[in-house]
Design a protein around this motif. Structure first.
Motif, PDB file in Angstrom:
ATOM      1  N   LEU A 177       0.825  -1.203   0.000  1.00 47.49           N
ATOM      2  CA  LEU A 177       0.000   0.000   0.000  1.00 47.49           C
ATOM      3  C   LEU A 177       0.865   1.260   0.000  1.00 47.49           C
ATOM      4  O   LEU A 177       0.666   2.166  -0.810  1.00 47.49           O
ATOM      5  N   ILE A 178       1.851   1.310   0.885  1.00 44.56           N
ATOM      6  CA  ILE A 178       2.748   2.476   0.970  1.00 44.56           C
ATOM      7  C   ILE A 178       3.518   2.638  -0.340  1.00 44.56           C
ATOM      8  O   ILE A 178       3.610   3.733  -0.899  1.00 44.56           O
ATOM      9  N   PHE A 179       4.051   1.537  -0.815  1.00 41.63           N
ATOM     10  CA  PHE A 179       4.819   1.512  -2.061  1.00 41.63           C
ATOM     11  C   PHE A 179       3.968   2.036  -3.223  1.00 41.63           C
ATOM     12  O   PHE A 179       4.405   2.863  -4.022  1.00 41.63           O
ATOM     13  N   PHE A 180       2.732   1.565  -3.314  1.00 40.19           N
ATOM     14  CA  PHE A 180       1.829   1.961  -4.385  1.00 40.19           C
ATOM     15  C   PHE A 180       1.465   3.440  -4.273  1.00 40.19           C
ATOM     16  O   PHE A 180       1.388   4.145  -5.277  1.00 40.19           O
ATOM     17  N   GLN A 181       1.284   3.930  -3.055  1.00 41.54           N
ATOM     18  CA  GLN A 181       0.963   5.345  -2.851  1.00 41.54           C
ATOM     19  C   GLN A 181       2.111   6.235  -3.306  1.00 41.54           C
ATOM     20  O   GLN A 181       1.892   7.301  -3.887  1.00 41.54           O
TER      21      GLN A 181
ATOM     22  N   ASP B  27       3.425   9.520 -10.164  1.00 35.15           N
ATOM     23  CA  ASP B  27       2.662   9.552 -11.402  1.00 35.15           C
ATOM     24  C   ASP B  27       1.826  10.831 -11.497  1.00 35.15           C
ATOM     25  O   ASP B  27       1.762  11.465 -12.557  1.00 35.15           O
ATOM     26  N   ALA B  28       1.223  11.232 -10.387  1.00 36.88           N
ATOM     27  CA  ALA B  28       0.403  12.452 -10.369  1.00 36.88           C
ATOM     28  C   ALA B  28       1.258  13.696 -10.602  1.00 36.88           C
ATOM     29  O   ALA B  28       0.873  14.590 -11.369  1.00 36.88           O
TER      30      ALA B  28
ATOM     31  N   SER C  73       9.430   8.025 -18.343  1.00 40.53           N
ATOM     32  CA  SER C  73       8.965   8.253 -16.976  1.00 40.53           C
ATOM     33  C   SER C  73       7.991   7.157 -16.538  1.00 40.53           C
ATOM     34  O   SER C  73       7.960   6.790 -15.367  1.00 40.53           O
ATOM     35  N   ASP C  74       7.210   6.618 -17.477  1.00 47.56           N
ATOM     36  CA  ASP C  74       6.336   5.483 -17.161  1.00 47.56           C
ATOM     37  C   ASP C  74       7.154   4.291 -16.676  1.00 47.56           C
ATOM     38  O   ASP C  74       6.788   3.624 -15.709  1.00 47.56           O
ATOM     39  N   ARG C  75       8.252   4.020 -17.370  1.00 52.36           N
ATOM     40  CA  ARG C  75       9.118   2.898 -16.964  1.00 52.36           C
ATOM     41  C   ARG C  75       9.767   3.179 -15.615  1.00 52.36           C
ATOM     42  O   ARG C  75       9.916   2.276 -14.802  1.00 52.36           O
ATOM     43  N   MET C  76      10.150   4.433 -15.384  1.00 55.79           N
ATOM     44  CA  MET C  76      10.779   4.781 -14.104  1.00 55.79           C
ATOM     45  C   MET C  76       9.792   4.656 -12.946  1.00 55.79           C
ATOM     46  O   MET C  76      10.138   4.128 -11.892  1.00 55.79           O
TER      47      MET C  76
ATOM     48  N   ASN D 157       6.940   2.928 -13.024  1.00 52.28           N
ATOM     49  CA  ASN D 157       6.608   1.508 -12.999  1.00 52.28           C
ATOM     50  C   ASN D 157       5.402   1.243 -12.088  1.00 52.28           C
ATOM     51  O   ASN D 157       5.432   0.360 -11.225  1.00 52.28           O
ATOM     52  N   LEU D 158       4.350   2.003 -12.279  1.00 50.36           N
ATOM     53  CA  LEU D 158       3.188   1.992 -11.390  1.00 50.36           C
ATOM     54  C   LEU D 158       2.620   0.604 -11.155  1.00 50.36           C
ATOM     55  O   LEU D 158       2.310   0.240 -10.025  1.00 50.36           O
ATOM     56  N   PHE D 159       2.496  -0.187 -12.189  1.00 52.67           N
ATOM     57  CA  PHE D 159       1.871  -1.501 -12.049  1.00 52.67           C
ATOM     58  C   PHE D 159       2.871  -2.651 -12.181  1.00 52.67           C
ATOM     59  O   PHE D 159       2.477  -3.792 -12.401  1.00 52.67           O
ATOM     60  N   GLY D 160       4.155  -2.368 -12.039  1.00 56.99           N
ATOM     61  CA  GLY D 160       5.168  -3.418 -12.042  1.00 56.99           C
ATOM     62  C   GLY D 160       5.357  -4.097 -13.386  1.00 56.99           C
ATOM     63  O   GLY D 160       5.767  -5.245 -13.442  1.00 56.99           O
ATOM     64  N   GLU D 161       5.097  -3.386 -14.464  1.00 56.09           N
ATOM     65  CA  GLU D 161       5.212  -3.972 -15.795  1.00 56.09           C
ATOM     66  C   GLU D 161       6.649  -4.062 -16.300  1.00 56.09           C
ATOM     67  O   GLU D 161       6.934  -4.795 -17.223  1.00 56.09           O
ATOM     68  N   TYR D 162       7.549  -3.308 -15.709  1.00 58.85           N
ATOM     69  CA  TYR D 162       8.901  -3.193 -16.252  1.00 58.85           C
ATOM     70  C   TYR D 162       9.949  -3.833 -15.361  1.00 58.85           C
ATOM     71  O   TYR D 162      11.080  -3.390 -15.325  1.00 58.85           O
TER      72      TYR D 162
END
Length: 114
Positions: free
Chosen positions: A21-25, A31-32, A71-74, A76-81
């Protein structure tokens, strides 16, 4: 450690869920901020492209798109990279967490010695 690295059939430990949760926040915040910065920059890029009329590959809009992908890769919001080998926020948070745990363990050990 993202939740996708846990064994899927076992109950989720509350510590892991809280860490996720903390990591995702943190990632959502990054991202925001990126989105807030890119919005006015994209307007400026469009204006510059409209005035200067560069080729597509030299346009500010295209360069902004490339920066957005990076920046999306950096973030990495959903762990895709995870296998990309590029720098991500994941690495920074893991290093920070490791350093904090090391310092906490040192202080606990010093407290026991006194």
């Amino acid at each position: 450690m993202p939740l996708n690295n846990l064994e899927k059939d076992k109950p989720l430990p509350i510590k892991q869920a809280f860490r996720h949760l903390i990591f995702f926040q943190i990632k959502l915040f990054a991202d925001a901020i990126r989105d807030l910065l890119f919005s006015p920059i994209s307007l400026l890029a469009f204006a510059c492209d409209a005035i200067l009329k560069p080729s597509v590959k030299d346009s500010f809009s295209y360069k902004l798109t490339l920066a957005g992908r990076k920046s999306d890769r950096m973030i990495n919001l959903f762990g895709e990279y995870t296998a990309s080998g590029e720098f991500t926020i994941d690495e920074t948070v893991n290093e920070l967490e490791s350093a904090l745990l090391t310092e906490l363990n040192k202080r606990r050990a010093q407290g026991k010695e006194e």
